[in-house]
Scaffold this motif. Structure first.
Motif, PDB file in Angstrom:
ATOM      1  N   GLU A 246       0.833  -1.209   0.000  1.00 26.66           N
ATOM      2  CA  GLU A 246       0.000   0.000   0.000  1.00 26.66           C
ATOM      3  C   GLU A 246       0.867   1.258   0.000  1.00 26.66           C
ATOM      4  OE1 GLU A 246      -4.051   0.139   1.009  1.00 26.66           O
ATOM      5  OE2 GLU A 246      -3.733  -1.210   2.704  1.00 26.66           O
ATOM      6  N   CYS A 247       2.002   1.200   0.686  1.00 28.24           N
ATOM      7  CA  CYS A 247       2.958   2.311   0.636  1.00 28.24           C
ATOM      8  C   CYS A 247       3.445   2.531  -0.786  1.00 28.24           C
ATOM      9  CB  CYS A 247       4.164   2.007   1.532  1.00 28.24           C
ATOM     10  SG  CYS A 247       4.070   2.722   3.174  1.00 28.24           S
ATOM     11  N   ASP A 248       3.810   1.433  -1.446  1.00 31.34           N
ATOM     12  CA  ASP A 248       4.293   1.514  -2.826  1.00 31.34           C
ATOM     13  C   ASP A 248       3.224   2.092  -3.754  1.00 31.34           C
ATOM     14  OD1 ASP A 248       6.642   0.215  -1.978  1.00 31.34           O
ATOM     15  OD2 ASP A 248       5.806  -1.761  -2.385  1.00 31.34           O
ATOM     16  N   LEU A 249       1.998   1.619  -3.567  1.00 30.73           N
ATOM     17  CA  LEU A 249       0.894   2.098  -4.408  1.00 30.73           C
ATOM     18  C   LEU A 249       0.641   3.586  -4.185  1.00 30.73           C
ATOM     19  CD1 LEU A 249      -2.029  -0.486  -4.632  1.00 30.73           C
ATOM     20  CD2 LEU A 249      -1.139   0.938  -6.472  1.00 30.73           C
ATOM     21  N   ALA A 250       0.697   4.005  -2.942  1.00 33.68           N
ATOM     22  CA  ALA A 250       0.514   5.439  -2.643  1.00 33.68           C
ATOM     23  C   ALA A 250       1.565   6.269  -3.366  1.00 33.68           C
ATOM     24  CB  ALA A 250       0.600   5.663  -1.132  1.00 33.68           C
ATOM     25  N   TYR A 251       2.813   5.825  -3.290  1.00 33.96           N
ATOM     26  CA  TYR A 251       3.912   6.554  -3.930  1.00 33.96           C
ATOM     27  C   TYR A 251       3.697   6.680  -5.438  1.00 33.96           C
ATOM     28  CZ  TYR A 251       8.607   7.651  -5.596  1.00 33.96           C
ATOM     29  OH  TYR A 251       9.673   8.232  -6.239  1.00 33.96           O
ATOM     30  N   VAL A 252       3.354   5.568  -6.088  1.00 34.18           N
ATOM     31  CA  VAL A 252       3.157   5.588  -7.540  1.00 34.18           C
ATOM     32  C   VAL A 252       1.969   6.482  -7.902  1.00 34.18           C
ATOM     33  CG1 VAL A 252       2.468   4.168  -9.518  1.00 34.18           C
ATOM     34  CG2 VAL A 252       4.252   3.368  -7.984  1.00 34.18           C
ATOM     35  N   CYS A 253       0.892   6.403  -7.124  1.00 35.95           N
ATOM     36  CA  CYS A 253      -0.278   7.257  -7.394  1.00 35.95           C
ATOM     37  C   CYS A 253       0.081   8.738  -7.292  1.00 35.95           C
ATOM     38  CB  CYS A 253      -1.410   6.918  -6.431  1.00 35.95           C
ATOM     39  SG  CYS A 253      -2.226   5.352  -6.768  1.00 35.95           S
ATOM     40  N   PHE A 254       0.860   9.115  -6.283  1.00 41.09           N
ATOM     41  CA  PHE A 254       1.285  10.514  -6.156  1.00 41.09           C
ATOM     42  C   PHE A 254       2.141  10.932  -7.350  1.00 41.09           C
ATOM     43  CE2 PHE A 254       0.696   9.995  -1.385  1.00 41.09           C
ATOM     44  CZ  PHE A 254      -0.419  10.828  -1.335  1.00 41.09           C
ATOM     45  N   LYS A 255       3.034  10.035  -7.769  1.00 42.27           N
ATOM     46  CA  LYS A 255       3.903  10.338  -8.917  1.00 42.27           C
ATOM     47  C   LYS A 255       3.089  10.512 -10.197  1.00 42.27           C
ATOM     48  CE  LYS A 255       8.094   9.748  -9.145  1.00 42.27           C
ATOM     49  NZ  LYS A 255       9.261  10.675  -9.129  1.00 42.27           N
ATOM     50  N   LEU A 256       1.972   9.797 -10.299  1.00 38.26           N
ATOM     51  CA  LEU A 256       1.100   9.896 -11.477  1.00 38.26           C
ATOM     52  C   LEU A 256       0.048  10.991 -11.335  1.00 38.26           C
ATOM     53  CD1 LEU A 256       0.520   6.062 -12.099  1.00 38.26           C
ATOM     54  CD2 LEU A 256       1.705   7.637 -13.650  1.00 38.26           C
ATOM     55  N   ASP A 257       0.125  11.760 -10.223  1.00 39.14           N
ATOM     56  CA  ASP A 257      -0.850  12.817  -9.930  1.00 39.14           C
ATOM     57  C   ASP A 257      -2.256  12.283  -9.680  1.00 39.14           C
ATOM     58  OD1 ASP A 257       0.957  14.960  -9.986  1.00 39.14           O
ATOM     59  OD2 ASP A 257       0.816  15.125 -12.160  1.00 39.14           O
ATOM     60  N   PHE A 258      -2.357  11.030  -9.236  1.00 36.03           N
ATOM     61  CA  PHE A 258      -3.636  10.482  -8.786  1.00 36.03           C
ATOM     62  C   PHE A 258      -3.718  10.737  -7.280  1.00 36.03           C
ATOM     63  CE2 PHE A 258      -3.197   6.984 -12.267  1.00 36.03           C
ATOM     64  CZ  PHE A 258      -3.452   7.938 -13.261  1.00 36.03           C
TER      65      PHE A 258
END
Length: 359
Positions: A246-258
């Motif tokens: 979930e940490c990883d997913l949060a990081y990727v979502c922020f990087k994608l502006d989601f």
């Protein structure tokens, strides 16, 4: 019951664990558990506790309970029997690694390695895998790769050790991504999934590794899909791995502006990390809150997260996040602040190298 008979039961139980004979191991465990109350032999009690712990590693029971130092570990280390001594150091290293004390874990694994020549080859392979993971967390990549490949060499011919084979393959992919050596074959992760043999937890490990591998290459949409697949498979295996995912997913979502999606995963991860007392993940969540703040980078919050990692000796994560902050300020052409984080990075690398020195 004679002590020799009880010892033979414990030994047979341990042998079943080594060959991943879960049914046989469970049968011997069922036989041994009531009998431990009937013996006054401290060495036998120590051996029982060590084999019991090893059983829980095999069945993953250890994932659902805190791994704390046990008094029987010190008793085992003082034993004259090589196998019991080895298991004592193994359990101590496992305990320290699970509690994010990687340099202490390495010290125990180094002691265990000195006793390795008289240990079963499959147990040696497990040792190589654990030690590789330890060197990896200390950023000692050549040593991590060498130990992982030795574990893979022993495990791969055994179909019963598919989980260990996958773990070595995943570890190798992690070493490759962290050294920016993206030379894995196109079907590498498909091969990992094939070895996973429809074990949902093992498959989730593969998908998370794939997500990390492509995240490092900034292929964020591929990464996000892999993390989502991992999290779906972890629905019945909630624990440290799902928190990290979930940490990883949060990081990727922020990087994608989601941003909304990122906040959702971040809040879930932070809540669970705080409940479990996982400093590494709590720090990462705090870092993301500051780094991806809607009003721009919150340097105070970012620095607090870095200090938390530093104070707990989590130099692997610290180095990774410091690089991220430094790059942010370089891109903003704020070279004065970037220099501050460059100095911090050099200090972190120096600390990692000191921790990885064999004694």
């Amino acid at each position: 019951m004679h002590q020799e008979d009880f010892f033979n039961i414990l030994h047979a139980w341990y042998q079943c664990i080594l060959i991943e004979d879960k049914e046989g191991a469970e049968a011997y465990r069922t036989e041994a558990e009531p009998r431990i109350q009937l013996t006054n032999s401290k060495p036998l009690k120590t051996y029982f506790n060590l084999v019991q712990f090893r059983h829980k590693v095999m069945t993953r029971e250890v994932l659902n309970e805190p791994v704390q130092p046990k008094t029987f570990i010190e008793d085992a280390i003082r034993e004259s029997d090589t196998a019991i001594q080895y298991l004592g150091y193994y359990v101590k290293g496992f305990s320290d690694f699970s509690n994010e004390r990687y340099s202490q874990a390495l010290e125990s694994f180094i002691q265990a390695e000195r006793l390795l020549s008289n240990i079963n080859p499959l147990e040696q392979a497990d040792f190589y895998l654990r030690t590789s993971a330890c060197y990896y967390r200390l950023s000692q990549y050549p040593l991590a790769l060498a130990y992982a490949k030795e574990a893979q060499r022993i495990f791969k011919p055994s179909k019963k050790h598919y989980r260990q084979t996958v773990n070595t393959m995943v570890l190798i992919s992690g070493i490759k991504q962290d050294t920016f050596t993206f030379d894995l074959p196109n079907k590498y992760f498909d091969d990992c999934l094939m070895h996973a043999a429809d074990d949902s937890y093992t498959e989730s490990i593969v998908f998370r590794a794939k997500g990390l591998y492509f995240m490092k290459q900034e292929k964020l949409h591929i990464s996000k899909r892999a993390f989502e697949n991992a999290l779906k498979l972890q629905i019945n295996h909630r624990g440290t791995l799902s928190i990290k995912t979930e940490c990883d997913l949060a990081y990727v979502c922020f990087k994608l502006d989601f941003h909304t999606e990122g906040i959702h995963y971040l809040n879930n991860a932070r809540h669970q990390a705080e409940q479990a007392g996982l400093i590494e993940q709590i720090s990462r969540c705090m870092f993301m809150e500051g780094f991806f703040h809607p009003n721009g980078l919150n340097q105070e919050q970012v620095d607090q997260s870095l200090e938390m990692l530093s104070s707990h000796g989590l130099h692997y994560d610290l180095g990774e996040l410091v690089r991220e902050v430094r790059l942010h300020y370089v891109n903003d052409e704020d070279f004065h602040t970037a220099h501050k984080y460059s100095s911090m990075l050099l200090e972190t690398i120096s600390d990692q190298q000191k921790e990885g020195i064999l004694t």
